[in-house]
Design a protein around this motif. Structure first.
Motif, PDB file in Angstrom:
ATOM      1  N   VAL A 144       0.830  -1.087  -0.010  1.00 57.56           N
ATOM      2  CA  VAL A 144      -0.228  -0.027  -0.138  1.00 57.56           C
ATOM      3  C   VAL A 144       0.710   1.270  -0.024  1.00 57.56           C
ATOM      4  O   VAL A 144       0.508   2.296  -0.068  1.00 57.56           O
ATOM      5  CB  VAL A 144      -0.880  -0.110   1.289  1.00 57.56           C
ATOM      6  N   THR A 145       2.147   1.055  -0.056  1.00 56.61           N
ATOM      7  CA  THR A 145       3.037   2.169   0.174  1.00 56.61           C
ATOM      8  C   THR A 145       3.072   2.879  -1.256  1.00 56.61           C
ATOM      9  O   THR A 145       2.755   2.309  -2.393  1.00 56.61           O
ATOM     10  CB  THR A 145       4.452   1.708   0.329  1.00 56.61           C
ATOM     11  N   PRO A 146       3.263   4.170  -1.504  1.00 57.58           N
ATOM     12  CA  PRO A 146       3.240   4.874  -2.836  1.00 57.58           C
ATOM     13  C   PRO A 146       4.302   4.160  -3.509  1.00 57.58           C
ATOM     14  O   PRO A 146       5.416   3.731  -3.295  1.00 57.58           O
ATOM     15  CB  PRO A 146       3.733   6.105  -2.357  1.00 57.58           C
ATOM     16  N   ILE A 147       4.156   3.721  -5.058  1.00 57.57           N
ATOM     17  CA  ILE A 147       4.798   3.041  -5.826  1.00 57.57           C
ATOM     18  C   ILE A 147       4.850   3.927  -7.160  1.00 57.57           C
ATOM     19  O   ILE A 147       3.894   4.508  -7.626  1.00 57.57           O
ATOM     20  CB  ILE A 147       4.108   1.534  -6.116  1.00 57.57           C
ATOM     21  N   GLU A 148       6.171   4.026  -7.649  1.00 62.58           N
ATOM     22  CA  GLU A 148       6.570   4.885  -8.796  1.00 62.58           C
ATOM     23  C   GLU A 148       7.294   4.163  -9.847  1.00 62.58           C
ATOM     24  O   GLU A 148       8.369   3.593  -9.263  1.00 62.58           O
ATOM     25  CB  GLU A 148       7.089   6.201  -8.474  1.00 62.58           C
ATOM     26  N   PRO A 149       6.740   3.811 -10.960  1.00 64.38           N
ATOM     27  CA  PRO A 149       7.659   3.060 -12.178  1.00 64.38           C
ATOM     28  C   PRO A 149       8.679   4.257 -12.702  1.00 64.38           C
ATOM     29  O   PRO A 149       8.394   5.299 -12.953  1.00 64.38           O
ATOM     30  CB  PRO A 149       6.764   2.988 -13.062  1.00 64.38           C
ATOM     31  N   VAL A 150      10.054   3.421 -12.531  1.00 65.63           N
ATOM     32  CA  VAL A 150      11.039   4.209 -13.136  1.00 65.63           C
ATOM     33  C   VAL A 150      11.843   3.107 -13.978  1.00 65.63           C
ATOM     34  O   VAL A 150      12.426   2.069 -13.418  1.00 65.63           O
ATOM     35  CB  VAL A 150      11.980   4.821 -12.160  1.00 65.63           C
ATOM     36  N   THR A 151      11.948   3.453 -15.309  1.00 65.21           N
ATOM     37  CA  THR A 151      12.764   2.548 -16.249  1.00 65.21           C
ATOM     38  C   THR A 151      13.961   2.300 -15.680  1.00 65.21           C
ATOM     39  O   THR A 151      14.707   3.052 -14.928  1.00 65.21           O
ATOM     40  CB  THR A 151      12.785   3.214 -17.699  1.00 65.21           C
ATOM     41  N   ASN A 152      14.618   1.023 -15.634  1.00 62.69           N
ATOM     42  CA  ASN A 152      15.914   0.694 -15.211  1.00 62.69           C
ATOM     43  C   ASN A 152      16.867   1.321 -16.181  1.00 62.69           C
ATOM     44  O   ASN A 152      17.976   1.659 -15.905  1.00 62.69           O
ATOM     45  CB  ASN A 152      16.112  -0.807 -15.322  1.00 62.69           C
ATOM     46  N   GLY A 153      16.418   1.793 -17.546  1.00 59.32           N
ATOM     47  CA  GLY A 153      17.261   2.525 -18.406  1.00 59.32           C
ATOM     48  C   GLY A 153      18.415   1.448 -19.170  1.00 59.32           C
ATOM     49  O   GLY A 153      18.332   0.316 -18.964  1.00 59.32           O
ATOM     50  N   VAL A 154      19.071   1.956 -19.864  1.00 58.45           N
ATOM     51  CA  VAL A 154      20.101   1.214 -20.958  1.00 58.45           C
ATOM     52  C   VAL A 154      21.251   2.305 -21.114  1.00 58.45           C
ATOM     53  O   VAL A 154      21.243   3.180 -21.295  1.00 58.45           O
ATOM     54  CB  VAL A 154      19.424   0.711 -22.253  1.00 58.45           C
ATOM     55  N   ASP A 155      22.488   1.478 -20.831  1.00 60.05           N
ATOM     56  CA  ASP A 155      23.813   2.376 -20.690  1.00 60.05           C
ATOM     57  C   ASP A 155      24.367   2.213 -22.025  1.00 60.05           C
ATOM     58  O   ASP A 155      25.220   1.249 -22.326  1.00 60.05           O
ATOM     59  CB  ASP A 155      24.741   1.787 -19.639  1.00 60.05           C
ATOM     60  N   THR A 156      23.898   2.950 -22.925  1.00 53.59           N
ATOM     61  CA  THR A 156      24.389   2.934 -24.232  1.00 53.59           C
ATOM     62  C   THR A 156      25.930   2.969 -24.571  1.00 53.59           C
ATOM     63  O   THR A 156      26.651   2.407 -25.418  1.00 53.59           O
ATOM     64  CB  THR A 156      23.691   3.871 -25.282  1.00 53.59           C
ATOM     65  N   GLU A 157      26.492   3.645 -23.522  1.00 51.81           N
ATOM     66  CA  GLU A 157      28.046   4.144 -23.464  1.00 51.81           C
ATOM     67  C   GLU A 157      28.945   2.785 -23.132  1.00 51.81           C
ATOM     68  O   GLU A 157      29.826   2.702 -23.746  1.00 51.81           O
ATOM     69  CB  GLU A 157      28.388   5.018 -22.511  1.00 51.81           C
ATOM     70  N   SER A 158      28.077   1.796 -22.569  1.00 48.17           N
ATOM     71  CA  SER A 158      28.719   0.490 -22.130  1.00 48.17           C
ATOM     72  C   SER A 158      28.831  -0.664 -23.457  1.00 48.17           C
ATOM     73  O   SER A 158      29.472  -1.327 -23.224  1.00 48.17           O
ATOM     74  CB  SER A 158      28.105  -0.151 -20.948  1.00 48.17           C
ATOM     75  N   LEU A 159      27.971   0.170 -24.437  1.00 47.49           N
ATOM     76  CA  LEU A 159      27.994  -1.082 -25.422  1.00 47.49           C
ATOM     77  C   LEU A 159      28.760  -0.393 -26.599  1.00 47.49           C
ATOM     78  O   LEU A 159      28.910  -1.271 -27.435  1.00 47.49           O
ATOM     79  CB  LEU A 159      26.553  -1.000 -25.923  1.00 47.49           C
ATOM     80  N   GLU A 160      29.279   0.694 -26.642  1.00 44.87           N
ATOM     81  CA  GLU A 160      30.167   1.315 -27.564  1.00 44.87           C
ATOM     82  C   GLU A 160      31.147   0.401 -28.090  1.00 44.87           C
ATOM     83  O   GLU A 160      32.076  -0.377 -27.391  1.00 44.87           O
ATOM     84  CB  GLU A 160      30.879   2.706 -27.509  1.00 44.87           C
ATOM     85  N   GLY A 161      31.308   0.167 -29.398  1.00 44.92           N
ATOM     86  CA  GLY A 161      32.439  -0.705 -29.892  1.00 44.92           C
ATOM     87  C   GLY A 161      31.877  -2.353 -30.111  1.00 44.92           C
ATOM     88  O   GLY A 161      32.807  -3.225 -30.340  1.00 44.92           O
ATOM     89  N   PHE A 162      30.768  -2.218 -29.936  1.00 46.00           N
ATOM     90  CA  PHE A 162      30.234  -3.720 -29.824  1.00 46.00           C
ATOM     91  C   PHE A 162      30.595  -4.518 -31.164  1.00 46.00           C
ATOM     92  O   PHE A 162      30.904  -5.654 -31.353  1.00 46.00           O
ATOM     93  CB  PHE A 162      28.894  -3.837 -29.503  1.00 46.00           C
ATOM     94  N   GLU A 163      30.423  -3.653 -32.251  1.00 40.29           N
ATOM     95  CA  GLU A 163      30.561  -4.358 -33.774  1.00 40.29           C
ATOM     96  C   GLU A 163      31.873  -4.884 -33.836  1.00 40.29           C
ATOM     97  O   GLU A 163      32.018  -5.908 -34.458  1.00 40.29           O
ATOM     98  CB  GLU A 163      30.521  -3.181 -34.745  1.00 40.29           C
ATOM     99  N   SER A 164      33.102  -4.335 -33.057  1.00 42.07           N
ATOM    100  CA  SER A 164      34.496  -4.975 -33.256  1.00 42.07           C
ATOM    101  C   SER A 164      34.704  -6.262 -32.732  1.00 42.07           C
ATOM    102  O   SER A 164      35.811  -7.010 -33.107  1.00 42.07           O
ATOM    103  CB  SER A 164      35.405  -3.878 -32.601  1.00 42.07           C
TER     104      SER A 164
END
Length: 354
Positions: A144-164
């Motif tokens: 019954v506590t107040p609940i707010e949705p907040v996306t976990n997000g995505v860290d695009t910086e951590s994925l840089e260079g994946f193609e290599s």
């Protein structure tokens, strides 16, 4: 503002909870919040207890306490926060629904977990969760506590260079053609049996990049499939760099049975991969079938979706480009701003200015 962002058992926890916590901290740092990662004075609870016995403090100083797990360390932080009028935020990464079919016996433990979670989350001044779906699950407990949705997000910086990483990783695991892949801990709730049975019905190379239990904690499905994989399925085990997975794979297949959001799916989208998902309620609020993903319900539908993508590279490219736009809506910048908004609201309420 000084915020405790606490992950109990940090260093042992893998998967989405650990990723979500790292991303919170990075997002908060980017918006100028002073983040404290451990509540304890010294190197841990033992040092904190010694400090308390000699008349010193056991806990660090912070303006807001934010916990990401539900164990005894988090309970201690919650009690300290309540005693000292520190706003308490509890993040619901764990529900009884997504705990089941994870490791051995968890499907039996999950029903008993629900009353504990109801008690634990109800202590908070605010519960955060990754989705409206999770909010609805918690309301049914009921929390019954107040609940707010907040996306976990995505860290695009951590994925840089994946193609290599593409050629090296594909050579390492003998992958060829359109590679169907998944990333993360290997267990049944993530759709392991469906993943393997769909593979058996196709000729594509499948790879699951992620740790899997081999000992007593392993679930029955995990033990069976990792010891008896279809000829076209590779279980890679732990990957030191997740970019290798996203570099090697072409179509992200995620037949999960229950999620609070699905960070790895967002990461695949951020990399412009075509994504195929099980059609479950949580994905309705984030992803649109035929625009940024394909959604399926049965194994036959999963096979048909993969065949469509194999025969139509333009469709793969279009879904991938749209998926990038979807992932951009979950930037860490937005996560940081949203978290600060919630913290400030609690502090204003505490001071009586709201």
């Amino acid at each position: 503002m000084r915020v405790l962002d606490y992950l109990e058992l940090e260093g042992r926890i893998r998967g989405g909870i650990a990723t979500a916590t790292r991303q919170q901290r990075k997002a908060l740092d980017a918006v100028g919040v002073d983040v404290v990662e451990s509540p304890w004075v010294g190197d841990g609870p033992l040092d904190a207890a010694k400090s308390a016995l000699t008349g010193g403090p056991a806990f660090e100083e912070y303006d807001v306490a934010h916990c990401n797990l539900v164990g005894p360390g988090s309970v201690a932080v919650a009690r300290h926060a309540k005693r000292n009028d520190i706003p308490l935020v509890l993040h619901s990464h764990v529900t009884a629904e997504d705990f089941g079919e994870s490791f051995r016996f968890t499907e039996h433990v999950a029903p008993a977990l629900r009353p504990y979670l109801r008690w634990f989350y109800s202590q908070a001044d605010l519960v955060l969760c990754p989705s409206e779906y999770t909010k609805g699950v918690l309301r049914e407990y009921p929390v019954v506590t107040p609940i707010e949705p907040v996306t976990n997000g995505v860290d695009t910086e951590s994925l840089e260079g994946f193609e290599s990483f593409r050629e090296e990783t594909r050579d390492r695991f003998d992958l060829d053609g359109m590679v169907v892949f998944c990333v993360g801990e290997v267990f049944e709730r993530k759709g392991l049996t469906t993943f393997c049975e769909v593979a058996e019905a196709t000729e594509y190379d499948f790879a699951w990049f992620g740790h899997y239990e081999e000992g007593a904690a392993a679930g029955e499905a995990t033990r069976y499939w990792t010891n008896n994989p279809p000829e076209n399925v590779t279980f890679t085990g732990w990957m030191d760099d997740k970019r290798a997975a996203f570099g090697a794979g072409d179509v992200y297949l995620f037949p999960t049975k229950d999620e609070n959001q699905g960070i790895a799916a967002l990461e695949a989208m951020a990399c412009g991969k075509a994504v195929v998902l099980r059609d479950i309620p949580v994905f309705e609020e984030f992803f649109t079938d035929g625009e940024d993903c394909l959604k399926c319900e049965t194994e036959a539908e999963f096979v048909e979706a993969l065949d469509r993508l194999a025969a139509n590279p333009d469709l793969r490219e279009r879904l991938g480009e749209n998926a990038k736009e979807t992932a951009a809506e979950h930037s860490l910048e937005r996560v940081g701003e949203r978290l600060v908004e919630q913290y400030e609201r609690l502090l204003e309420r505490q001071s009586g200015t709201a």
